[in-house]
Design a protein around this motif. Structure first.
Motif, short mmCIF file in Angstrom:
data_model
loop_
_atom_site.label_atom_id
_atom_site.label_comp_id
_atom_site.label_asym_id
_atom_site.label_seq_id
_atom_site.Cartn_x
_atom_site.Cartn_y
_atom_site.Cartn_z
N SER A 105 0.80 -1.22 0.00
CA SER A 105 0.00 0.00 0.00
C SER A 105 0.84 1.27 0.00
N ASN A 145 2.29 3.04 -2.23
CA ASN A 145 3.47 3.16 -3.09
C ASN A 145 2.98 3.62 -4.46
N ARG A 146 2.72 4.90 -4.60
CA ARG A 146 2.07 5.43 -5.79
C ARG A 146 2.96 5.35 -7.03
N CYS A 153 -2.20 2.84 -4.62
CA CYS A 153 -1.02 2.49 -5.43
C CYS A 153 -1.09 3.08 -6.84
#
Length: 558
Positions: A352, A354-355, A382
């Motif tokens: 989660s 971690n764009r 994400c």
């Protein structure tokens, strides 16, 4: 660190110790503890040599004179006092366990506890956590801890321990050789005093669990820990989370970890890990029994995995991996894509927040099919695109044991939930489905309603559809008419965004009706849905008629 110094006895100086640790151990227990011990000793001597006041001396042979209390009577009196002590705190004795967690203990209570301990020599578990006034009082307990030498578990979380307590605790641990679990989390004065506390942990220590969360550990504490770890051959759980200042000594900790082959749980959540400190992964090749690894919330870690050897692939028994909010880059995702298929026993995976991984995660998500034991998959926030989401949907069909799926804050799900249709139909284990802020549309909730009515999702316990403001009232109505078939449902959330308020539609009646048929439900989230006067009356009648307590968190106030 305490300012007092300890002179080693000849026996102590002859014991083999690592020089680094020895430097820290030249300290003594706090003066307050010594003074208390002397006062108790003097009091005992005085009582032993002085006759009691008030009554003349009597002859034991005179049957008319009163006899002293028998030991049996004294024992009964002490048992009664012990029961009164526990009753005052709202607790009961439970065999070999004494749980005084969050009891509002005062310094006076600690004194009573000291008198309590000698009558429980078989005590194996003592929990004094979340009692602020324990801090500053450990000097009272330290001299008496030898009477509970069989203690295996000691928890002192959030007790506001002081620097003096550190010295007293170090002395106490010397006389508890059977200790297997020590939890000192959320005591920030532990930082800088760790060597003083753990001085008794020598080679052969039985300690299995050591938790030091948010203890303000220093770089020196981290270096000490690196030297200590090789002695703790029985250590299975190590939690150093929320200690950002140990990042400078992570190489020392990594070297120490190489000798802890029995370690099963390692948590380094928010420890200031950076690209340079990723070298700690080199130690993983020695941790072949590791079951749980938490590296989450180390934002500077991103970009460091690509240069790391694939030592994580040796963690054949790993069951839980958390890389949440680690700023994973496209290169990190490539590295992880190679590692993930080798972790065949993985049960929980958290990627989660971690764009940056969103657009490059298609190959990674497609390889999740090689994790047949996966039970929990967290991918919220994400920035997934349609292609990665499609790859996830196809891979998830091969995860029959999936129990938790979180796709929140991935806008691509909206209008494309049908891609998960096969997964949701095949999944007989799903218990938690979180689709908050996914831009869901009316057709998506109608699809969910259809699946529910046909008997799918029958084991669902928590369903989060909050912050999906584009769903029309007709969609909510169809959905609420189907909710009654989720017999195991405990929590449902259909709240609106903080910036949006809407009148509650015709679906509120079917929702109330469904709640009467769901025996397990306890929480309904309806934030920012505004109830009409009639709907408020209906809700009040529902509460009066229902014997169960169901919390409707509607908060519909503008």
């Amino acid at each position: 660190m305490s300012h007092t110094k300890k002179r080693h006895s000849p026996e102590e100086e002859t014991q083999p110790q690592i020089s680094f640790i020895k430097k820290f151990f030249r300290v003594s227990k706090p003066r307050s503890a010594e003074a208390e011990s002397q006062r108790e000793s003097k009091s005992t001597e005085t009582n032993a040599h002085q006759p009691s006041r008030g009554a003349p001396e009597t002859s034991a042979a005179d049957p008319a004179k009163p006899k002293p209390l028998s030991s049996e009577t004294e024992g009964e009196s002490r048992v009664e006092k012990n029961e009164q002590f526990l009753q005052k705190l709202g607790r009961k004795a439970a065999g070999k366990c004494l749980d005084l967690n969050n009891c509002g203990l005062t310094a006076a209570d600690v004194r009573e506890l000291v008198a309590f301990l000698p009558f429980h020599p078989d005590l194996e578990e003592l929990d004094l956590s979340w009692n602020d006034f324990v801090g500053g009082s450990l000097y009272l307990m330290a001299p008496k801890m030898h009477v509970v030498s069989k203690l295996k578990i000691l928890r002192l979380c959030s007790c506001r321990l002081t620097a003096d307590d550190a010295g007293a605790l170090g002395e106490a641990l010397k006389v508890i050789p059977e200790l297997e679990e020590l939890n000192l989390s959320w005591n920030r004065r532990v930082g800088g005093n760790l060597p003083l506390i753990l001085q008794s942990f020598q080679e052969g220590s039985k300690i299995q669990t050591l938790e030091l969360v948010d203890c303000a550990l220093t770089s020196d504490d981290g270096a000490f820990m690196g030297q200590l770890l090789p002695m703790l051959q029985n250590l299975e759980i190590l939690d150093l989370s929320l200690n950002r200042n140990i990042c400078g000594s992570l190489n020392s900790i990594a070297r120490g970890l190489e000798s802890t082959s029995n370690l099963k749980v390692l948590k380094l959540h928010s420890c200031g890990l950076s690209q340079d400190s990723i070298k700690i992964l080199d130690a993983f090749r020695h941790l072949r029994n590791l079951r749980r690894l938490d590296l989450s919330c180390n934002k500077a870690l991103g970009g460091g995995f690509e240069a790391s050897p694939a030592h994580m692939a040796t963690l054949k028994h790993l069951q839980v991996l958390s890389l949440r909010q680690c700023s994973l880059t496209a290169d990190d995702v490539t590295w992880l894509t190679q590692v993930i298929p080798l972790l065949s026993n993985l049960q929980e995976l958290d990627l989660s927040a971690n764009r940056k991984m969103g657009s490059s995660s298609e190959n990674l998500l497609s390889r999740l099919r090689f994790l047949p034991a996966l039970k929990s998959l967290l991918l919220n926030n994400c920035a997934l695109g349609k292609e990665p989401f499609t790859a996830l949907a196809e891979a998830s069909m091969h995860l029959p044991g999936l129990e938790v799926l979180d796709l929140s804050w991935n806008k691509c799900v909206g209008g494309n939930l049908n891609l998960l249709l096969d997964t949701l139909e095949l999944s007989s284990s799903l218990q938690v489905l979180t689709l908050s802020s996914c831009s869901l549309v009316t057709e998506d909730v109608v699809l969910l309603a259809s699946l529910i009515r046909t008997g799918h999702l029958a084991r669902l316990r928590k369903l989060d559809l909050s912050y999906n403001d584009s769903i029309h009232d007709t969609g909510w109505t169809v959905f609420c008419q189907s909710v009654q078939f989720l017999k195991e449902l405990m929590e449902l959330d259909v709240s609106l965004r903080p910036s949006n308020f809407r009148d509650c539609g015709q679906w509120f009646g079917p929702l109330l009706c469904a709640m009467t048929k769901l025996p397990e439900v306890t929480e309904i989230g309806m934030q920012r849905w505004v109830l009409s006067a009639l709907q408020k009356e209906e809700l009040e009648c529902f509460h009066q008629e229902e014997k169960r307590i169901i919390h409707f968190d509607h908060g519909g106030v503008q």
